[in-house]
Design a protein around this motif. Sequence first.
Motif, PDB file in Angstrom:
ATOM      1  N   GLY A  50       0.853  -0.969   0.282  1.00  0.00           N
ATOM      2  CA  GLY A  50       0.388  -0.577   0.235  1.00  0.00           C
ATOM      3  C   GLY A  50       0.694   1.260  -0.116  1.00  0.00           C
ATOM      4  O   GLY A  50       0.188   2.405  -0.734  1.00  0.00           O
ATOM      5  N   PHE A  51       1.869   1.019   1.457  1.00  0.00           N
ATOM      6  CA  PHE A  51       2.361   2.958   0.855  1.00  0.00           C
ATOM      7  C   PHE A  51       3.281   2.606  -0.264  1.00  0.00           C
ATOM      8  O   PHE A  51       4.276   3.884  -1.078  1.00  0.00           O
ATOM      9  CB  PHE A  51       3.325   2.122   1.754  1.00  0.00           C
ATOM     10  N   GLY A  52       4.389   1.666  -0.575  1.00  0.00           N
ATOM     11  CA  GLY A  52       4.978   1.255  -1.898  1.00  0.00           C
ATOM     12  C   GLY A  52       4.014   2.084  -2.800  1.00  0.00           C
ATOM     13  O   GLY A  52       3.956   3.051  -4.254  1.00  0.00           O
ATOM     14  N   ALA A  53       2.661   1.713  -3.366  1.00  0.00           N
ATOM     15  CA  ALA A  53       1.888   2.048  -4.439  1.00  0.00           C
ATOM     16  C   ALA A  53       1.478   3.471  -4.021  1.00  0.00           C
ATOM     17  O   ALA A  53       1.437   4.158  -4.961  1.00  0.00           O
ATOM     18  CB  ALA A  53       0.593   0.994  -4.673  1.00  0.00           C
ATOM     19  N   VAL A  54       1.364   4.326  -2.836  1.00  0.00           N
ATOM     20  CA  VAL A  54       0.983   5.533  -2.659  1.00  0.00           C
ATOM     21  C   VAL A  54       2.256   5.809  -3.355  1.00  0.00           C
ATOM     22  O   VAL A  54       2.789   7.045  -3.628  1.00  0.00           O
ATOM     23  CB  VAL A  54       1.703   5.898  -1.448  1.00  0.00           C
ATOM     24  N   GLY A  55       3.640   5.441  -3.083  1.00  0.00           N
ATOM     25  CA  GLY A  55       5.082   6.242  -3.180  1.00  0.00           C
ATOM     26  C   GLY A  55       4.983   6.185  -4.769  1.00  0.00           C
ATOM     27  O   GLY A  55       5.242   7.206  -5.278  1.00  0.00           O
TER      28      GLY A  55
END
Length: 111
Positions: free
Chosen positions: A57-62
């Motif tokens: 999730g945080f990788g996708a946001v990044g």
Amino acid sequence: MTKLTLADRLWAAALGALFGGIVGFALAWLFGVYSSTMGPSTTPVDFSHWIAWSAIGFGAVGLLFGPFVGTLIGVVVNGIFEFERGDERMPVWVLVLVLVAVVAGVFWSAV
């Protein structure tokens, strides 16, 4: 504001995934082992799923938003600390609601 390059987005995604995994571990620990606010857990939690989904999730946001992922991780970590501190300024149910909304947002952004 300058346009983000692919390298910028990939670095933000990598850092988001790294620190997102750490946040996922912290959340799994709080929900699955012990929280000073909620007490000992009675629910079994699969740490690998929490870490993986949080990192994704945080990788996708990044990848999508670039350096904003750092701000988001900071806000989530601050929310975790505020929740665990059990500050009397805000009711616990509001903090739980915000924390659940952030986790749901992370899962939603990963899908």
